[in-house]
Design an enzyme around this catalytic site. Structure first.
Site, PDB file in Angstrom:
ATOM      1  N   SER A 106       0.843  -1.192   0.000  1.00 42.93           N
ATOM      2  CA  SER A 106       0.000   0.000   0.000  1.00 42.93           C
ATOM      3  C   SER A 106       0.889   1.258   0.000  1.00 42.93           C
ATOM      4  O   SER A 106       1.654   1.465  -0.943  1.00 42.93           O
ATOM      5  CB  SER A 106      -0.960  -0.029   1.187  1.00 42.93           C
ATOM      6  OG  SER A 106      -1.950   0.953   1.058  1.00 42.93           O
ATOM      7  N   ASP A 126      -9.270  -4.538  -5.959  1.00 42.86           N
ATOM      8  CA  ASP A 126      -8.878  -3.645  -4.871  1.00 42.86           C
ATOM      9  C   ASP A 126      -9.740  -2.387  -4.947  1.00 42.86           C
ATOM     10  O   ASP A 126      -9.547  -1.540  -5.820  1.00 42.86           O
ATOM     11  CB  ASP A 126      -7.390  -3.305  -5.007  1.00 42.86           C
ATOM     12  CG  ASP A 126      -6.827  -2.590  -3.785  1.00 42.86           C
ATOM     13  OD1 ASP A 126      -7.604  -1.940  -3.070  1.00 42.86           O
ATOM     14  OD2 ASP A 126      -5.605  -2.693  -3.572  1.00 42.86           O
ATOM     15  N   HIS A 141      -7.683  -5.289  -1.437  1.00 49.99           N
ATOM     16  CA  HIS A 141      -6.425  -4.671  -0.989  1.00 49.99           C
ATOM     17  C   HIS A 141      -5.609  -5.598  -0.091  1.00 49.99           C
ATOM     18  O   HIS A 141      -4.393  -5.478  -0.015  1.00 49.99           O
ATOM     19  CB  HIS A 141      -6.739  -3.366  -0.254  1.00 49.99           C
ATOM     20  CG  HIS A 141      -5.562  -2.461  -0.079  1.00 49.99           C
ATOM     21  ND1 HIS A 141      -4.783  -2.014  -1.129  1.00 49.99           N
ATOM     22  CD2 HIS A 141      -5.018  -1.903   1.047  1.00 49.99           C
ATOM     23  CE1 HIS A 141      -3.821  -1.222  -0.675  1.00 49.99           C
ATOM     24  NE2 HIS A 141      -3.945  -1.150   0.643  1.00 49.99           N
TER      25      HIS A 141
END
Length: 727
Positions: A595, A672, A704
């Site tokens: 991320s 995601d 995600h």
């Protein structure tokens, strides 16, 4: 001389024997739950102050129950709810008590929507009468008891409803709810993700009114994701379409409304000013007085507003401003006299303040160069506040008690490591949850007044014995001076570490604003993966650079308007300094992250290719232009206002700098909803057009978190093999 030599040889032989017996770690063990620790799940204090409730599952009888335990003895005193004993209910997944703990809301058939939201079938169980009542035969969202538990509010298909549990009458409060257009009583995607808000309505103190937010998403741009399904059941992909405001684009228009149940009237509240965000609404102890936290789009000003719903008037009693941004106040608590506890960074550190209902400051309760990290509550009997903070070190968490006047502070649990507390309803007892890098989670019961240990609830002794067989390396904490700052760091070395040898180095980081990756707490799955890599001859390091949390507002907010600038500088400088150590091979340094960490590792390999040989980026942001309004604009303002801040520090801008002699692995889940796979696809195209050699992988229909079935094991197998081959 002879005896000394023999003793030395015996010692060497003993070490070799122990090492030979060390159990080898496998990736399968890490991801199949073999190292899962015992935790206290769904614990709720009972109102009597002497007992607590825990949700249990009996594998033999396949019964889900809510059982009551004595704080003092730990013995089960009774079973309050048993799914097997309730006609019409085979199981339930979660429970929630009414305010008087005479009823419970039970959920079943829960279906996840986004990170925090779900919908499901809900039941009200009357614990006294032993009667079950289904709230609705459809899947609903965010049901909530009225204070007297005679009614329950919920959201169905974006409309707010109220059900009378006595006569089963249902009132539809709103009529205009429609997917991807109007939402009543629950939040839109971006509020859920960035403000941690799902339930966007609240009952007042006497259950006569409900305040709620309405989101008009009509002008918010649409985002869509293809869902590919499983072979051979799905021939054609389906499409998930939802409103997602990207940086600089239109947000939902949010408005505040109050429904009066006695008058059956609906009123829109006029806040007198135009606010971009209304992230928090909280009723005070006065049933007519509603508090509102409202912010401008830049999020550098927060107004705390009181709404008199009887007179239909508003008054701003407190404002927080900051040259960067103001964090939301999730530690707000109204006391019996309607004074309130407020958290603020106004002195450079997050601390607790006491105000009266007119907004007059009564006392700054906590002070010092440390952060309050949680607020547990207020005991009116002895005028004491309980909180968690970093005053025993920025990588630690301790639990403390302090008088509301800021005096007589006591440490309840301040051993080096991570401490949490769960208090009984009357604060007589607290359960201290404790761990550190060398200690698995322990749960102990203490008396709050005397700090006397009553009993050990759980100490994970069996898991400790199991882990001992592997002889894992220690996680060593230290600080490193980089760019004029002392940065927190941990290091894991191979267990047969020899300072005369050179080892490859893998760095991990997240680096997002206010985050913390260097913390003194028990191992998680990634830590065991690092032990696996250390056993293969790698040194693993994590450094929290500028922009991360728990070291004051100035340290955290230095990255304002330039996300990815100072953080990248610090990681590159840290890697270079580590490379100067005699035992680290400066030509074999890698970095990885997920991320925000993937954004960082991408930037590091592109901009620091002379320092890093390898990088792995999982689900990375590749340009902040692709990310949502609330998070991105909090730190960057809009791309229209700050184009250079967006572009100068985005990985996609620096692909031409990538050295083909280095190695880069890019990974993303195709479903995601948070950091869209668009980020990776656009970066892939940029790398292709720059004729760069790199590796990439897409996990179909994964969000995600990239998990489900064998997915997480496959992902870490891929990353492990990539590291072993290329670093």
């Amino acid at each position: 001389m002879y005896r000394i030599t023999c003793s030395f040889l015996f010692l060497i032989g003993f070490v070799f024997t122990v090492n030979a017996q060390d159990k080898k770690l496998s990736l399968e063990e890490i991801w199949d739950g073999s190292f899962s620790q015992e935790r206290l799940e769904s614990l709720q204090p009972m109102a009597n102050g002497t007992e607590y409730a825990v949700q249990n599952y009996n594998r033999t009888t396949r019964d889900v129950s809510v059982d009551i335990y004595s704080y003092k003895t730990g013995e089960k005193t009774k079973t309050l709810i048993s799914a097997k004993e309730i006609p019409g209910l085979n199981y339930f997944q979660t429970y929630e008590f009414s305010q008087d703990q005479q009823k419970a809301l039970l959920s079943a058939e829960l279906e996840q929507i986004y990170r925090r939201s779900s919908k499901g079938v809900f039941y009200v169980y009357d614990i006294v009468k032993k009667q079950l009542q289904q709230v609705n035969d459809k899947a609903i969202q965010e049901p909530d008891f009225s204070p007297d538990a005679t009614k329950i509010a919920y959201v169905y298909e974006n409309n707010l409803y109220v059900k009378n549990l006595i006569n089963n009458q249902v009132i539809q409060v709103t009529q205009d709810g429609k997917k991807n257009e109007i939402i009543n009583g629950i939040s839109d995607w971006v509020y859920e993700e960035e403000f941690s808000v799902v339930q966007a309505y609240q009952w007042n103190a006497d259950g006569t009114k409900i305040a709620f937010l309405k989101f008009d998403e009509t002008q918010v741009p649409v985002f869509s994701m293809d869902m590919y399904g499983t072979y051979p059941n799905q021939l054609y992909p389906t499409q998930d379409v939802f409103k997602y405001p990207k940086a600089g684009e239109q947000n939902a228009k949010v408005s505040l409304h109050v429904y009066d149940l006695e008058k059956q009237s609906l009123t829109q509240v006029n806040l007198q000013k135009k606010y971009e965000y209304i992230p928090v609404i909280t009723w005070t102890q006065d049933a007519n007085l509603l508090s509102v936290q409202a912010m401008n789009r830049h999020q550098n000003k927060l107004d705390f507003i009181l709404v008199d719903t009887k007179k239909n008037t508003t008054k701003t009693i407190l404002s927080e401003t900051d040259k960067a941004y103001v964090d939301l106040n999730d530690q707000l608590n109204f006391l019996a006299d309607n004074s309130f506890i407020w958290a603020s960074e106004r002195d450079g550190w997050n601390h607790l303040y006491h105000y009266n209902i007119k907004g007059k400051l009564l006392k700054q309760i906590t002070t010092g160069n440390w952060e309050v990290t949680d607020y547990y509550g207020y005991n009116a009997n002895n005028k004491t506040i309980y909180y968690q903070s970093t005053e025993n070190g920025s990588i630690n968490r301790g639990v403390y008690a302090i008088k509301i006047n800021g005096k007589n502070k006591r440490a309840l649990a301040a051993k080096a490591g991570t401490n949490y507390a769960d208090f009984s309803a009357d604060y007589t007892y607290y359960i201290n949850s404790f761990s550190n890098a060398e200690t698995l989670w322990q749960y102990k019961l203490y008396k709050t007044k005397t700090l006397e240990e009553v009993r050990v609830i759980e100490d994970n002794a069996a898991m400790k014995e199991k882990i001992a067989a592997y002889n894992f390396s220690s996680k060593e904490f230290s600080t490193m001076t980089i760019n004029g700052n002392d940065l927190n760091m941990w290091m894991i070395k191979p267990k047969d570490f020899d300072a005369s040898k050179k080892y490859p180095l893998l760095m991990y980081q997240y680096s997002g604003p206010g985050s913390q990756s260097v913390s003194n707490t028990s191992s998680n799955s990634n830590d065991y993966w690092y032990q696996y890599l250390a056993d293969k001859g790698y040194i693993i390091v994590c450094v929290d650079g500028r922009g991360t949390g728990q070291k004051g507002a100035d340290f955290k907010k230095i990255t304002q308007l330039e996300l990815g600038k100072y953080e990248v500088e610090d990681q590159i400088a840290a890697a270079k300094k580590l490379g100067e150590q005699s035992y680290i091979d400066e030509n074999r340094i890698g970095i990885w992250g997920w991320s925000y960490g993937g954004f960082m590792s991408s930037n590091c390999i592109f901009q620091g290719g002379d320092t890093f040989k390898l990088a792995i980026a999982v689900a990375p942001v590749t340009s902040w232009r692709f990310y949502d309004t609330i998070y991105t604009e909090r730190y960057m303002t809009t791309p229209q206002e700050n184009p250079s801040g967006y572009d100068d520090n985005s990985p996609i801008t620096h692909v031409n700098k990538f050295n083909d002699n280095n190695h880069y692995l890019l990974i993303h889940g195709s479903a995601d909803d948070n950091v869209h796979v668009q980020n990776t696809m656009q970066l892939i195209e940029a790398l292709v057009q720059a004729n760069k050699n790199f590796d990439w992988a897409i996990y179909p229909d994964k969000n995600h978190g990239i998990y489900g079935g064998n997915t997480r094991l496959h992902l870490y197998n891929k990353m492990t093999n990539y590291i072993l081959k290329n670093l």
